[in-house]
Write an enzyme that holds these catalytic residues in place. Sequence first.
Site, short mmCIF file in Angstrom:
data_model
loop_
_atom_site.label_atom_id
_atom_site.label_comp_id
_atom_site.label_asym_id
_atom_site.label_seq_id
_atom_site.Cartn_x
_atom_site.Cartn_y
_atom_site.Cartn_z
N ASN A 151 0.80 -1.23 0.00
CA ASN A 151 0.00 0.00 0.00
C ASN A 151 0.83 1.28 0.00
OD1 ASN A 151 0.69 -0.47 2.74
ND2 ASN A 151 -1.01 0.82 3.40
N GLU A 249 4.86 -3.49 12.24
CA GLU A 249 3.80 -2.49 12.13
C GLU A 249 2.64 -3.14 11.38
OE1 GLU A 249 3.53 0.15 13.70
OE2 GLU A 249 5.58 0.31 14.42
N CYS A 283 -2.82 2.16 6.43
CA CYS A 283 -2.96 1.62 7.80
C CYS A 283 -3.53 2.67 8.73
CB CYS A 283 -1.60 1.13 8.31
SG CYS A 283 -0.35 2.39 8.28
N GLU A 463 9.04 2.96 14.09
CA GLU A 463 9.85 3.17 12.89
C GLU A 463 10.00 4.67 12.64
OE1 GLU A 463 7.72 0.02 10.28
OE2 GLU A 463 9.88 -0.08 9.92
P1 NAP Z 1 0.40 -8.87 4.21
O1 NAP Z 1 -0.43 -9.77 3.41
O2 NAP Z 1 0.61 -9.18 5.65
O3 NAP Z 1 1.82 -8.80 3.45
C1 NAP Z 1 2.88 -7.98 3.89
C2 NAP Z 1 4.19 -8.56 3.42
O4 NAP Z 1 4.41 -9.82 4.08
C3 NAP Z 1 4.23 -8.89 1.92
O5 NAP Z 1 5.52 -8.67 1.43
C4 NAP Z 1 3.86 -10.36 1.89
O6 NAP Z 1 4.31 -11.02 0.74
C5 NAP Z 1 4.62 -10.83 3.11
N1 NAP Z 1 4.12 -12.11 3.66
C6 NAP Z 1 2.91 -12.69 3.48
N2 NAP Z 1 2.86 -13.86 4.17
C7 NAP Z 1 4.06 -14.01 4.79
C8 NAP Z 1 4.62 -15.01 5.64
N3 NAP Z 1 3.93 -16.09 6.00
N4 NAP Z 1 5.89 -14.84 6.08
C9 NAP Z 1 6.60 -13.74 5.75
N5 NAP Z 1 6.12 -12.76 4.94
C10 NAP Z 1 4.86 -12.89 4.47
O7 NAP Z 1 -0.12 -7.36 4.16
P2 NAP Z 1 -0.54 -6.50 2.90
O8 NAP Z 1 -1.87 -6.96 2.42
O9 NAP Z 1 0.59 -6.45 1.93
O10 NAP Z 1 -0.68 -5.04 3.55
C11 NAP Z 1 -1.84 -4.58 4.15
C12 NAP Z 1 -1.71 -4.61 5.67
O11 NAP Z 1 -0.54 -3.88 6.06
C13 NAP Z 1 -2.87 -3.92 6.38
O12 NAP Z 1 -3.24 -4.68 7.49
C14 NAP Z 1 -2.27 -2.58 6.81
O13 NAP Z 1 -2.90 -1.98 7.93
C15 NAP Z 1 -0.87 -2.99 7.11
N6 NAP Z 1 0.00 -1.82 7.09
C16 NAP Z 1 0.49 -1.34 8.28
C17 NAP Z 1 1.29 -0.21 8.31
C18 NAP Z 1 1.82 0.33 9.61
O14 NAP Z 1 2.81 1.06 9.58
N7 NAP Z 1 1.22 0.01 10.73
C19 NAP Z 1 1.61 0.44 7.10
C20 NAP Z 1 1.10 -0.07 5.91
C21 NAP Z 1 0.30 -1.21 5.91
P3 NAP Z 1 3.31 -11.23 -0.52
O15 NAP Z 1 3.02 -9.89 -1.05
O16 NAP Z 1 4.11 -12.05 -1.45
O17 NAP Z 1 2.09 -11.92 0.01
#
Ligand code: NAP
Length: 492
Positions: A151, A249, A283, A463
């Site tokens: 995102n 995060e 997020c 961070e």
């Molecule tokens: P996600 O599905 O958790 O994926 C995040 C990253 O982790 C991607 O690179 C993903 O790879 C990888 N990943 C997935 N499964 C994994 C595993 N089992 N082991 C290690 N890595 C793994 O999240 P997203 O859909 O990309 O992002 C949306 C989420 O991020 C929302 O919940 C949002 O709130 C959160 N977010 C938080 C912040 C903050 O600073 N708090 C900022 C931005 C976003 P793949 O892409 O290959 O699946």
Amino acid sequence: MAVQCQQFIGGQWLSATGKRVSDRDPSYVNQEIAYFYEATPDDVRHAIQVAYDAYLDWREVPAPQRGRVLLKAHQILSERREELALIMMREQGKTLAEARGEIQKGLNLLEFFAGEGFRLSGETTPSEIPHNFTYTVRQPLGVVAAITPWNFPFAIPVWKLAPALVAGNAVVFKPASWTPLMSTAIVKGFVDAGLPAGVLNMVLGSGPVVGQAIALDPLTKAVSFTGSNAVGASLQQQLAGRPIKLTMEMGGKNAVVVMPDADLAVAAEGVVGGAFGCAGQRCTATSRVLVHRAIRQQFEAACLARIEQIEVGPPDAANVTMGPVIDEHQLTQGLAMVEQAVAEGAVVLAGGHRLRDGARADGVFMAPTVLSEVRPEMAVARDEIFGPVLAMMSFDTLDAAIAIVNGVEYGLTASIYTQDIKTAQRFIERVEVGMVHVNNPTIGGEAQLPFGGIKSSGLGPREMAHEGTLFFTETKTVFLDYSGTRRTGNLY
Ligand code: NAP
């Protein structure tokens, strides 16, 4: 024609042998803009070993000099800012204005972390023993993992890679599979700035295979993860008991409280911008708005009037102010949450459906959605949606509003609109979040300010800012005796 993205390991661009993954424009899902072949666990092992070897030399480079490489990367990426914004618009679906904003934020972060090369200081403290000099130094950790979401495909990688590198670590970077083009462009910026081979490596591939293999490798000394709670929790479990540093995060369920004395036009602008900017896929997006019962009707009207001005569509079309969501899954999930909320008694004030007409025929577009009559116990008021959906609730007292804000598992960000300093201060003190705003949307962050959440939203140090750099270091305490006399040290 679609571009092939490659792995970057040991200073070389390499093709892998895993599954072919397609990168599509969410505004025109039939158009493949890039693709890559997923890395295998063997590729990951190779990247980590290469990173470790490069780390042994990189840690010898004086920190200010490491910072200068980042400064050069800042200059190069600044020159490419428009190209980067266009990549983001196509690959991730942000509007051009939003993409430019994110690029600027990432550049600010790079500029800040370049300067950290001059600030990696320890402390000197008086010793109990005569003629002893005691002090601390900050040292790098070794190989660190950066796992990032789709995102914020520029700013989030930058806020992990830059502090890790300036602190003297080597990085294995695993970006989201949705945004390989942007990730490649970031790595190219660092490489063109003169970063030595092996110090930064990028491994493209599936989270459960590649991300996990990087995190679980014994040579990995820290994992900096941003993403969903489900993945974050699973990584925490798997890494429990290991000597590894973690910063995670995760999601948010961010609320705005609107008090009766608020400037309603300002509040409506902030709430609508916070809820529907980046199609709600931040997020820090505003997901709940709590409105004092006395002003509920006026505030609803002000929000609806503002929402009518939102033009949803492909960001390359004229006048569009809100782009698509990332994929069908995200859209289906958002619509399902709305359906469930309606079944539980919520009322749709705006949107609640997919948009598929005209220029929106080939993309994943959702109408900006507002639900009223939401109660705090409903799923739509508790769970992260990560799409353009805003849940409205009412309250009678400030303390009741604070209890609702705090009554969810998340604790990322919150905001209050009021003209009264006492009300604002009470909210600041009692609200359970990592970042709090007054008369501001729930979104945003600045390079020099710590960023992150509490409760299920965040684990480990914040961070960005100096805290963000310290995470990538260890403290070493030094006892230096210059007395020239024989001693057994102090006795405790
Ligand atoms: P996600 O599905 O958790 O994926 C995040 C990253 O982790 C991607 O690179 C993903 O790879 C990888 N990943 C997935 N499964 C994994 C595993 N089992 N082991 C290690 N890595 C793994 O999240 P997203 O859909 O990309 O992002 C949306 C989420 O991020 C929302 O919940 C949002 O709130 C959160 N977010 C938080 C912040 C903050 O600073 N708090 C900022 C931005 C976003 P793949 O892409 O290959 O699946």
